[in-house]
Every structure is written in C-alpha cells, then in structure tokens.
Motif scaffolding. Structure first.
Motif, mmCIF file in Angstrom:
data_model
loop_
_atom_site.group_PDB
_atom_site.id
_atom_site.type_symbol
_atom_site.label_atom_id
_atom_site.label_comp_id
_atom_site.label_asym_id
_atom_site.label_seq_id
_atom_site.Cartn_x
_atom_site.Cartn_y
_atom_site.Cartn_z
ATOM 1 N N ASP A 199 0.814 -1.225 0.000
ATOM 2 C CA ASP A 199 0.000 0.000 0.000
ATOM 3 C C ASP A 199 0.846 1.274 0.000
ATOM 4 O OD1 ASP A 199 0.942 -0.109 2.597
ATOM 5 O OD2 ASP A 199 -1.023 0.038 3.552
ATOM 6 N N GLY A 200 2.167 1.154 -0.256
ATOM 7 C CA GLY A 200 3.025 2.324 -0.414
ATOM 8 C C GLY A 200 3.672 2.854 0.846
ATOM 9 N N ARG A 201 3.490 2.173 1.977
ATOM 10 C CA ARG A 201 4.189 2.605 3.189
ATOM 11 C C ARG A 201 5.673 2.314 3.032
ATOM 12 N NH1 ARG A 201 3.384 0.426 8.271
ATOM 13 N NH2 ARG A 201 2.966 -1.546 7.271
ATOM 14 N N VAL A 202 6.484 3.263 3.461
ATOM 15 C CA VAL A 202 7.936 3.113 3.426
ATOM 16 C C VAL A 202 8.398 2.811 4.842
ATOM 17 C CG1 VAL A 202 10.113 4.230 2.845
ATOM 18 C CG2 VAL A 202 8.040 4.809 1.558
ATOM 19 N N LEU A 203 9.145 1.722 4.993
ATOM 20 C CA LEU A 203 9.653 1.311 6.298
ATOM 21 C C LEU A 203 11.168 1.247 6.240
ATOM 22 C CD1 LEU A 203 7.177 -1.654 6.821
ATOM 23 C CD2 LEU A 203 7.039 0.584 7.885
ATOM 24 N N THR A 204 11.813 1.522 7.380
ATOM 25 C CA THR A 204 13.270 1.413 7.438
ATOM 26 C C THR A 204 13.690 0.576 8.639
ATOM 27 O OG1 THR A 204 13.480 3.456 8.715
ATOM 28 C CG2 THR A 204 13.688 3.637 6.315
ATOM 29 N N VAL B 181 4.459 6.569 -0.278
ATOM 30 C CA VAL B 181 4.460 6.948 -1.693
ATOM 31 C C VAL B 181 3.087 6.647 -2.262
ATOM 32 C CG1 VAL B 181 6.937 6.652 -2.055
ATOM 33 C CG2 VAL B 181 5.412 4.714 -2.436
ATOM 34 N N ARG B 182 2.702 7.374 -3.308
ATOM 35 C CA ARG B 182 1.376 7.170 -3.888
ATOM 36 C C ARG B 182 1.463 6.238 -5.103
ATOM 37 N NH1 ARG B 182 2.323 12.448 -6.514
ATOM 38 N NH2 ARG B 182 1.892 12.104 -8.710
ATOM 39 N N GLY B 183 0.392 5.507 -5.316
ATOM 40 C CA GLY B 183 0.318 4.582 -6.440
ATOM 41 C C GLY B 183 0.667 3.164 -6.021
ATOM 42 N N ASP B 184 0.392 2.229 -6.918
ATOM 43 C CA ASP B 184 0.742 0.831 -6.685
ATOM 44 C C ASP B 184 2.227 0.650 -6.943
ATOM 45 O OD1 ASP B 184 -1.945 0.250 -6.190
ATOM 46 O OD2 ASP B 184 -2.332 -0.233 -8.298
ATOM 47 N N ILE B 185 2.945 0.068 -5.990
ATOM 48 C CA ILE B 185 4.398 -0.039 -6.099
ATOM 49 C C ILE B 185 4.799 -1.028 -7.185
ATOM 50 C CG2 ILE B 185 4.786 0.642 -3.707
ATOM 51 C CD1 ILE B 185 5.349 -2.379 -3.152
ATOM 52 N N GLU B 186 5.900 -0.708 -7.867
ATOM 53 C CA GLU B 186 6.423 -1.561 -8.936
ATOM 54 C C GLU B 186 7.894 -1.897 -8.720
ATOM 55 O OE1 GLU B 186 4.597 -2.854 -11.320
ATOM 56 O OE2 GLU B 186 2.772 -1.729 -10.891
ATOM 57 N N ALA B 187 8.697 -0.912 -8.323
ATOM 58 C CA ALA B 187 10.144 -1.133 -8.191
ATOM 59 C C ALA B 187 10.713 -0.183 -7.152
ATOM 60 C CB ALA B 187 10.835 -0.911 -9.534
ATOM 61 N N LEU B 188 11.841 -0.616 -6.554
ATOM 62 C CA LEU B 188 12.524 0.165 -5.522
ATOM 63 C C LEU B 188 14.016 0.114 -5.778
ATOM 64 C CD1 LEU B 188 12.785 1.522 -2.667
ATOM 65 C CD2 LEU B 188 12.751 -0.799 -1.720
ATOM 66 N N GLY B 189 14.657 1.265 -5.668
ATOM 67 C CA GLY B 189 16.116 1.353 -5.721
ATOM 68 C C GLY B 189 16.567 2.265 -4.599
ATOM 69 N N ALA B 190 17.695 1.938 -3.981
ATOM 70 C CA ALA B 190 18.152 2.769 -2.864
ATOM 71 C C ALA B 190 19.655 2.660 -2.715
ATOM 72 C CB ALA B 190 17.470 2.338 -1.567
ATOM 73 N N ASP B 191 20.260 3.784 -2.388
ATOM 74 C CA ASP B 191 21.664 3.824 -1.982
ATOM 75 C C ASP B 191 21.820 5.010 -1.043
ATOM 76 O OD1 ASP B 191 21.995 6.161 -3.554
ATOM 77 O OD2 ASP B 191 22.773 5.029 -5.236
ATOM 78 N N SER B 192 23.034 5.296 -0.635
ATOM 79 C CA SER B 192 23.246 6.353 0.358
ATOM 80 C C SER B 192 22.905 7.746 -0.172
ATOM 81 C CB SER B 192 24.684 6.312 0.865
ATOM 82 O OG SER B 192 25.579 6.468 -0.216
ATOM 83 N N ALA C 162 9.296 3.356 -8.197
ATOM 84 C CA ALA C 162 8.414 3.415 -9.364
ATOM 85 C C ALA C 162 7.059 2.876 -8.934
ATOM 86 C CB ALA C 162 8.978 2.580 -10.508
ATOM 87 N N THR C 163 6.010 3.651 -9.247
ATOM 88 C CA THR C 163 4.646 3.223 -8.951
ATOM 89 C C THR C 163 3.794 3.434 -10.199
ATOM 90 O OG1 THR C 163 3.663 5.337 -8.254
ATOM 91 C CG2 THR C 163 4.954 4.123 -6.592
ATOM 92 N N THR C 164 2.539 3.057 -10.114
ATOM 93 C CA THR C 164 1.635 3.277 -11.236
ATOM 94 C C THR C 164 1.352 4.768 -11.455
ATOM 95 O OG1 THR C 164 -0.214 2.915 -9.720
ATOM 96 C CG2 THR C 164 0.501 1.026 -11.071
ATOM 97 N N ASP C 165 1.707 5.620 -10.488
ATOM 98 C CA ASP C 165 1.523 7.064 -10.625
ATOM 99 C C ASP C 165 2.757 7.783 -11.146
ATOM 100 O OD1 ASP C 165 -0.983 6.676 -9.644
ATOM 101 O OD2 ASP C 165 -0.692 7.809 -7.797
ATOM 102 N N GLY C 166 3.928 7.135 -11.119
ATOM 103 C CA GLY C 166 5.154 7.778 -11.593
ATOM 104 C C GLY C 166 6.378 7.246 -10.890
ATOM 105 N N ILE C 167 7.453 8.017 -11.007
ATOM 106 C CA ILE C 167 8.704 7.682 -10.332
ATOM 107 C C ILE C 167 8.995 8.792 -9.332
ATOM 108 C CG2 ILE C 167 11.177 7.237 -10.589
ATOM 109 C CD1 ILE C 167 10.558 6.210 -13.407
ATOM 110 N N PHE C 168 9.327 8.371 -8.115
ATOM 111 C CA PHE C 168 9.522 9.311 -7.014
ATOM 112 C C PHE C 168 10.899 9.096 -6.401
ATOM 113 C CE2 PHE C 168 5.097 8.299 -7.534
ATOM 114 C CZ PHE C 168 4.500 9.538 -7.563
#
Length: 173
Positions: free
Chosen positions: A115-120, A134-145, A151-157
């Motif tokens: 549902d787009g919640r970001v957890l750490t 984040v808004r939209g249905d999640i599709e992909a995640l990338g992360a670094d320092s 990426a979601t169905t609403d765009g890339i954030f």
C-alpha cells in the motif's frame, strides 16, 4: 536469462531459455541471485554458467547484504525472511506486507509495503519503523546512500531524506 558482451549490440541466452521467468535478480561482487518464478526457485551463480538451486518458495524481491554476499533478505507472503546460503530461511518478526526491499548500506534496509508505506530498519532488518508514504501501486525500488527511488503506477519518485518526503521525478498519466 540473456547477456551481452558487446555493449548490447547482440544478446546470447545464458540460462533456461524459454523455461524460466526471472522476476528478480540481485547481483553481488562475486555472482548473482535469481528467482525463477516458474519453478519457484531461488538460484545462485558465481560465474553465470553453473547454477545452484538454493530453495523453493514464493518470493517477490531479494536484497543482498553488502557486507556478506552469502546473506540475503527475501520478501515473501510470510513477510521478510533472512536467508544464508546453506541454511533454511527464517521469517523476521513484524514484516508482514513488505513487498520490495533494498539494502541502503551495511545496516540500513528500506522496505515498501503493497500500500506504499515506506519502512526502514537500521539493524539489518530485525526492527522496522515507518518512514513515509508513496502514492500509487508499487512496482520497483532502488536505494543507496544518495537517495531512494520508487516506481509506482503514478510515476517515479525520489527521496533524499530517508523516505520522509518524496518528490516526483516522472509523472504518469
């Protein structure tokens, strides 16, 4: 799986052409983990030619420990599972709903729920805290320092403050 050794001019089949669907790939310094969704099999290769079946189970994402390439975190229907090659996976507590996962540094892991919640987590995935949404249905995640991208169905954030605020870098209609 296919590979190119000439800058993407040509492609060559490497593994199970037409027999597998690799939804998730997670490279390490010494090899690559892949998830074959047709066989529900996590696999590993150190050279791209010889492959080892590690275990069978339904997975959505793989994150490799930057300090230990034999240790990965896996997202499953049961939550996040910690797995070390040669051992059985173990479900981490209170990780239900985390679908996408990425290791940011040696101790920090970011996860996204469906549902787009970001957890750490700042202890390699043992304890988790809400970081944002984040808004939209999640599709992909990338992360670094330097930042996190989703990426979601609403765009890339993108977030540069550990997931508290997200700015749109590409809106989708």
């Amino acid at each position: 799986m296919i590979a190119s050794d000439d800058g993407t001019e040509t492609w060559e089949s490497m593994l199970l052409a037409g027999q597998a669907d690799f939804h998730t790939l997670a490279p390490t310094e010494n090899g690559v983990y892949v998830y074959n969704s047709v066989a529900s099999m996590l696999m590993y290769s150190g050279d791209g030619e010889e492959w080892t079946d590690l275990f069978r189970g339904a997975l959505r994402d793989i994150a490799v420990d930057p300090d230990d390439p034999d240790h990965v975190l896996l997202t499953t229907d049961n939550g996040v599972e910690t797995y070390r090659r040669g051992y059985d996976p173990r479900v981490l507590a209170k990780t239900d709903g985390i679908a996408l996962i990425e290791w940011v540094d040696e101790r920090t892991v970011v996860g996204l729920t469906v549902d787009g919640r970001v957890l750490t987590s700042t202890d390699s995935g043992n304890k988790w805290a809400d970081a944002g949404q984040v808004r939209g249905d999640i599709e992909a995640l990338g992360a670094d320092s330097d930042g996190w991208q989703v990426a979601t169905t609403d765009g890339i954030f993108e977030s540069t403050d550990q997931g508290k605020w997200w700015r749109s870098i590409l809106d989708l209609p």
